[in-house]
Design an enzyme around this catalytic site. Structure first.
Site, PDB file in Angstrom:
ATOM      1  N   ARG B 331       0.805  -1.231   0.000  1.00  0.00           N
ATOM      2  CA  ARG B 331       0.000   0.000   0.000  1.00  0.00           C
ATOM      3  C   ARG B 331       0.835   1.277   0.000  1.00  0.00           C
ATOM      4  O   ARG B 331       0.580   2.197  -0.769  1.00  0.00           O
ATOM      5  CB  ARG B 331      -0.902   0.033   1.247  1.00  0.00           C
ATOM      6  N   ARG B 436      -0.236  -0.951   9.165  1.00  0.00           N
ATOM      7  CA  ARG B 436      -1.200  -1.996   9.511  1.00  0.00           C
ATOM      8  C   ARG B 436      -1.483  -2.891   8.311  1.00  0.00           C
ATOM      9  O   ARG B 436      -1.584  -2.412   7.186  1.00  0.00           O
ATOM     10  CB  ARG B 436      -2.515  -1.374   9.981  1.00  0.00           C
TER      11      ARG B 436
END
Lengths: 244, 638
Positions: B331, B436
């Site tokens: 990401r 995360r």
């Protein structure tokens, strides 16, 4: 584009409300309906006027906060959308748009387009749960659920509690809302032990909150932004009649 | 300086939680109903904790700003919830889940906490299933799982693209059961405007009733914050527009240390800004990158419609820069690369702040039906918002602020540095390090709420059983209420020219430009000045119409933005202090030759816990991170 807006204004629950008219310019078809209202509010604030109060939060169609009557339809004229996902490209330049709060006795107006939907919470508090204490659950795969039933339970469970069904109903009935929760639990083995108590408690509370009866018109299903099916109400009736 | 004692139990990793539970103090059932607990927030952690504490017999008062607890922003989580069940027989176990999180967090999380959340993950799935959460199932009736977030095992439980909603409604139902039982009292439509500390212990809150404007005092033996993250500091984010940091920020100002505030995850695939009044950026599941190809035109001035741009004029920049991972880079890498192209002027769409996510080749190869089966609901949602049919032309996407790994510092018991004040779920900093992994947020929130806090809080409350119900008439309550009232009066009396949201938007722009996906010393220092100037302007030119004793949404916004202006300053300070790159925190000064993040373990292997120091610079407290059970490695995508 340019719009002529007719919006319900009401200071609080105690005062009487009335429609007010606003001309709004510079609306982009890329805006969502709520962003269109944001732009009106910006204008009102800068003019020193009280902005229009409305509930909203996630702005992606899942929290169920937003909801208003737009040109006679809950969440507006496009099926399957919440107000926050309703795009302004569905409206025409120069169009007149009428915006009202949900109209139902159990949903009193708090201010402008905000209504009090706590009656929904009260119905859920009455019995919309499975009584399991944290720590008491058995291994998840010890409960087998037929996939078809599980998928059906999911289709009922996606209700967002916005209240459009009540607003759409000429009787202000909450049967679609209640039946969605009843169905979810009725379809799952985990929900069976308390099924009778649950349906009785929720129906009693629903009536106590002043919601009307269902006359099977189906407006709720047609207007539900999550396309909750009318068959849930049939299941609720069956559950209810077999609960005594 | 604060004494940061994490209170990690002795012993081998896999025995720590059991040892803790065996040794911690309990509260007699007869004493529990003499104890009050205040809980703020009703997402997965808050609603879970409220029902569990109610089940234990405590008196719980729960607050949320929404009209119903069912609307907390956990509702919007899409992908799923992880657990180490090993239902697919693919070699998963507690240790592997723990290790994936530690590594994914780029070795900036505490080992003991992460292992514990992995340990309780299975119980969370058992509990939700028992509550009637309709997780996806196999034909044989067992629960289905899927792979998610680039890990090598299939451990993600899901309910189509609405896992968060289904888990939240499960949590809401158990909360309702406790309301009916009289153990939980619900206070919806309340903003928390201060935390009250008496003799060094958290004893209550000052709340504002958002309907009547009334200022309320509530007292308790302990206060739990389950208030979520602060991603809305960027204005444009995937969060609900009213999500805010105010309660956590008040806690910080009352002595709770704030840990790693600059650790923010920017999600690469969101619907970009389409108009000037846009209020949020909706997340599109990252699974789309499995089949979509990301590109921008090779020529800056190429304004042709995407479909008219021939192959040789397209720059598939991820495939070009990362030939091995291509469109499936993590990401943070994907987000940074999109920003780089747009900043260089190659962006597409009306604003130039978007890149194409193209399914043309996938549709050609697999057929439209196959793509519709996988992503039908996402294509539909994208069309609802933008009007674009992604079967016919590429989606336009852009990164947006999503999740904050930073949060209030907590020890192993999830207690902040203020005794009796706890933080659970996204509101704390403890389990995700600097980045995360997908489907770990629901797991952590639910684990904290159902199975960790209800155990650890007893250890503290066992010492409180002799304290009678706390009166709300003391000097501390008086003072807190007075300052809350003064602040509201101040907001209303400025009578400037700009609404709160216009300041918020400008703050978001500063944070996005200088404290977003890429940070450097020069930019961060500039941002400190810009934020300070904006804060000054806010307090002299804010316009809040109406009055305080009424439903006033502009007044609510003003309070939230005022707090964001202060929090932003701390985020920048933290980013400036951490001169290494780690996870989502990318300092341009600390990168490898090929532009990858370079961690500096010798200097920055610590949690930065900031302590409020009045008008002076905040004090930096360091909790060293010791890795006893895993070996520190470089994250590599080669």
């Amino acid at each position: 584009m340019k719009l002529r807006l007719k919006i319900w204004r009401q200071k609080n629950a105690k005062t009487k409300g009335a429609f007010a008219f606003y001309d709004l310019d510079g609306v982009s078809p890329d805006m969502s309906f709520l962003e269109m209202l944001d732009s009106l509010n910006k204008k009102l604030i800068e003019e020193g006027k009280d902005p229009i109060a409305f509930d909203h939060d996630c702005r992606e169609g899942i929290c169920g906060s937003c909801g208003m009557f737009i040109n006679g339809y809950p969440h507006g004229p496009v099926p399957g959308l919440t107000t926050c996902l309703l795009s302004m490209r569905y409206f025409k330049d120069g169009e007149k748009i009428v915006i009202e709060p949900w109209r139902a006795k159990p949903f009193p107006v708090i201010k402008d387009l905000i209504v009090d939907r706590s009656a929904f919470d009260k119905i859920q508090i009455a019995g919309g749960f499975i009584s399991v204490t944290a720590g008491a659950a058995s291994e998840a795969n010890s409960i087998l659920v037929r996939k078809k039933k599980s998928d059906e339970a999911f289709d009922s469970a996606i209700c967002i509690g916005c209240g459009a069904c009540v607003a759409a109903c000429k009787n202000a009935s909450a049967m679609l809302f209640v039946s969605a929760k009843i169905s979810q639990f009725a379809l799952l083995p985990q929900g069976r032990p308390e099924a009778k108590e649950r349906v009785r408690a929720m129906i009693v509370e629903m009536d106590k909150q002043g919601f009307g009866t269902c006359s099977n018109t189906g407006a709720c299903e047609a207007q539900c932004p999550k396309k909750i099916k009318l068959t849930n109400i049939a299941r609720l009736n069956r559950e209810y009649y077999s609960a005594f | 300086m604060i004494n940061l004692n994490a209170k990690i139990p002795e012993g081998p990793l896999e025995e720590k939680w059991t040892r803790y539970k065996s040794g911690s103090k309990l509260v007699n059932p007869a004493n529990k109903n003499k104890i009050d607990i205040i809980l703020i927030g009703t997402g997965l952690s808050g609603a879970g904790a409220a029902s569990s504490l109610g089940e234990l017999g405590y008196n719980v008062k729960v607050f949320c700003y929404q009209d119903s607890p069912r609307r907390a922003h956990s509702v919007a989580a899409q992908g799923g919830i992880n657990a180490a069940k090993n239902y697919k027989n693919d070699g998963d176990n507690t240790y592997r889940l723990f290790y994936d999180m530690i590594k994914g967090g780029d070795f900036r999380a505490r080992e003991a906490n992460v292992y514990r959340i992995a340990e309780v993950s299975n119980q969370v799935i058992d509990h939700y299933t028992a509550l009637g959460v309709p997780f996806a199932r196999e034909y044989g009736g067992t629960l289905d799982t899927r792979s998610f977030g680039g890990v090598q095992v299939s451990r993600t439980f899901y309910s189509k693209g609405q896992t968060g909603q289904q888990c939240l409604l499960g949590a809401y139902s158990s909360l309702n059961r406790q309301i009916r039982a009289g153990k939980v009292t619900m206070f919806p439509r309340r903003d928390i405007l201060d935390i009250v500390v008496i003799d060094g212990k958290a004893r209550g809150i000052i709340a504002r009733n958002l309907i009547t404007g009334e200022i309320e005092r509530h007292s308790a033996h302990a206060v739990v914050l389950a208030t979520g993250g602060y991603g809305t500091v960027y204005y444009f984010s995937t969060l609900a527009v009213n999500s805010n940091a105010s309660a956590a920020w008040k806690a910080y100002k009352k002595g709770a240390a704030f840990a790693n505030p600059s650790f923010v995850q920017i999600h690469p695939t969101c619907v970009p800004q389409l108009n000037e009044f846009q209020s949020k950026l909706t997340l599109m599941s990252e699974s789309l990158r499995n089949d979509g190809r990301i590109w921008v035109p090779k020529n800056k001035d190429d304004k042709r419609p995407a479909n008219d741009i021939p192959e040789e004029d397209r720059d598939y920049y991820l495939e070009r820069r990362y030939p091995t991972f291509g469109n499936l880079v993590p990401r943070d890498v994907a987000s940074r690369a999109a920003k780089e192209r747009c900043d260089a002027g190659y962006g597409v769409g009306k604003t130039g702040l978007a890149v194409n996510l193209d399914f043309r080749d996938a549709i050609k190869k697999q057929g439209k039906d196959a793509i519709e089966n996988k992503y039908g609901n996402l294509f539909e949602m994208y069309k609802d918002i933008t009007g674009i049919d992604s079967y016919e032309e590429p989606m336009q996407i852009y990164p947006a602020g999503h999740y904050t790994m930073g949060g209030l510092w907590v020890d192993y018991e999830l207690m902040t540095t203020v005794p009796g004040l706890y933080a659970i779920g996204e509101a704390n900093f403890s389990d995700h390090g600097a980045n995360r992994l997908g489907a770990s947020s629901l797991m952590q929130a639910a684990g904290d709420g159902y199975f960790i806090l209800p155990v650890t809080i007893n250890n503290y409350l066992s010492g409180e059983i002799r304290i009678p119900r706390i009166p709300t008439t003391g000097a501390e309550f008086e003072e807190a209420e007075k300052s809350v009232r003064e602040r509201i009066k101040k907001f209303l009396s400025i009578k400037g020219k700009q609404a709160a949201s216009s300041f918020h938007k400008r703050l978001g722009k500063i944070m996005w430009d200088y404290c977003g996906m890429k940070r450097n010393e020069e930019g961060l220092k500039k941002a400190l000045v810009l934020v300070a100037e904006l804060k000054k302007e806010f307090w002299s030119d804010l316009l809040v119409p109406g009055e305080g004793a009424d439903l006033n949404q502009e007044l609510e916004k003003a309070g939230r933005v005022a707090d964001f202006l202060e929090l932003a300053w701390l985020m920048i300070t933290d980013a400036l202090n951490r001169k290494e790159s780690c996870g989502a925190h990318f300092r341009e000064e600390s990168q490898t030759e090929d532009g990858e993040a370079r961690r500096i373990d010798s200097e920055y292997s610590y949690v930065a816990a900031w302590e409020y120091n009045g008008e002076n610079e905040p004090i930096l407290n360091k909790e060293p991170l010791k890795f006893e059970f895993v070996e520190l490695k470089e994250r590599s995508y080669k």
